[in-house]
Write a protein that holds these residues in place. Structure first.
Motif, mmCIF file in Angstrom:
data_model
loop_
_atom_site.group_PDB
_atom_site.id
_atom_site.type_symbol
_atom_site.label_atom_id
_atom_site.label_comp_id
_atom_site.label_asym_id
_atom_site.label_seq_id
_atom_site.Cartn_x
_atom_site.Cartn_y
_atom_site.Cartn_z
ATOM 1 N N ILE A 79 21.258 -124.015 -20.832
ATOM 2 C CA ILE A 79 21.081 -124.330 -22.238
ATOM 3 C C ILE A 79 20.551 -123.038 -22.857
ATOM 4 O O ILE A 79 19.621 -122.422 -22.332
ATOM 5 C CB ILE A 79 20.107 -125.497 -22.418
ATOM 6 N N GLU A 82 19.537 -120.290 -29.649
ATOM 7 C CA GLU A 82 20.218 -119.398 -30.582
ATOM 8 C C GLU A 82 19.402 -118.109 -30.679
ATOM 9 O O GLU A 82 18.181 -118.155 -30.838
ATOM 10 C CB GLU A 82 20.334 -120.056 -31.954
ATOM 11 N N ALA A 139 15.129 -129.197 -24.586
ATOM 12 C CA ALA A 139 16.208 -128.298 -25.007
ATOM 13 C C ALA A 139 17.559 -129.004 -24.964
ATOM 14 O O ALA A 139 18.379 -128.872 -25.878
ATOM 15 C CB ALA A 139 16.233 -127.050 -24.120
ATOM 16 N N ARG A 140 17.812 -129.741 -23.898
ATOM 17 C CA ARG A 140 19.092 -130.448 -23.752
ATOM 18 C C ARG A 140 19.252 -131.522 -24.831
ATOM 19 O O ARG A 140 20.329 -131.707 -25.382
ATOM 20 C CB ARG A 140 19.199 -131.067 -22.352
ATOM 21 N N GLU A 143 19.973 -129.798 -28.151
ATOM 22 C CA GLU A 143 21.357 -129.325 -28.129
ATOM 23 C C GLU A 143 22.329 -130.482 -28.361
ATOM 24 O O GLU A 143 23.263 -130.374 -29.160
ATOM 25 C CB GLU A 143 21.653 -128.638 -26.805
ATOM 26 N N PRO A 148 18.671 -126.685 -33.478
ATOM 27 C CA PRO A 148 18.225 -125.494 -32.740
ATOM 28 C C PRO A 148 16.912 -125.760 -32.009
ATOM 29 O O PRO A 148 16.107 -126.591 -32.439
ATOM 30 C CB PRO A 148 18.026 -124.442 -33.834
#
Length: 191
Positions: A79, A82, A139-140, A143, A148
């Motif tokens: 992952i 940005e 994070a996953r 996403e 972000p």
């Protein structure tokens, strides 16, 4: 982190649930993971702020099916934050002249990274800086929901420290270090 255990159950699942609720209820412009983590890289010291650039699962192993270490079947190999958001997070962390800052791969999983787990994990993920239980799940989730994500976590302890290294700092100290970085990032976003 402690409330995740008492209030919501096991940290990866609790992080997923909390991130999902937060994104759906609040529609944030950015999701930030903050708090503490364990230092995994041999040259990371306690107190260092880790800025997450990429994220993977520390224990996941579907390599027998052609997946990379830390990759879940059907999911991305890593992952990735940005770049523009990771740059802003790093600037916020570096504004504290007293804190060391590193940027790179953060791992998360469902096991405490004790000394016996640390060396095999370093071999599987030679560039990994830290390990915790929530960051990759958050994070996953971000996403998957199209928001972000960055992480600003401070190292509270070392996973299998070398001789002569300070082993840990009080959680309140590193939580404050992480919180100051997040406050600077929030001020940057507001300004």
């Amino acid at each position: 982190n402690r409330c995740a255990w008492r209030c919501s159950g096991w940290p990866p699942q609790a992080a997923t649930a909390a991130a999902t609720w937060g994104v759906l209820a609040l529609s944030p412009a950015l999701v930030v993971a903050a708090g503490s983590c364990g230092g995994l890289a041999a040259d990371v010291e306690v107190g260092t702020v880790i800025v997450g650039e990429t994220f993977a699962w520390s224990i996941a192993d579907a390599t027998a099916f052609g997946y990379a270490p830390g990759q879940l079947p059907g999911g991305p190999e890593r992952i990735v934050a940005e770049t523009s958001w990771a740059d802003r997070a790093e600037r916020a962390a570096r504004a504290d002249q007293t804190a060391a800052v590193r940027r790179g791969l953060m791992l998360a999983g469902d096991a405490f990274v004790t000394a016996p787990l640390a060396d095999p994990m370093r071999e599987r993920f030679p560039g990994a800086l830290s390990a915790d239980m929530e960051t990759t799940a958050t994070a996953r989730t971000a996403e998957a929901l199209g928001v972000p994500f960055v992480a600003l976590r401070a190292v509270s302890d070392l996973c299998g420290p070398a001789a002569g290294q300070q082993f840990h700092l009080e959680i309140d100290v590193v939580a404050e270090t992480s919180a100051r970085a997040v406050e600077r990032l929030a001020a940057d976003l507001a300004g």
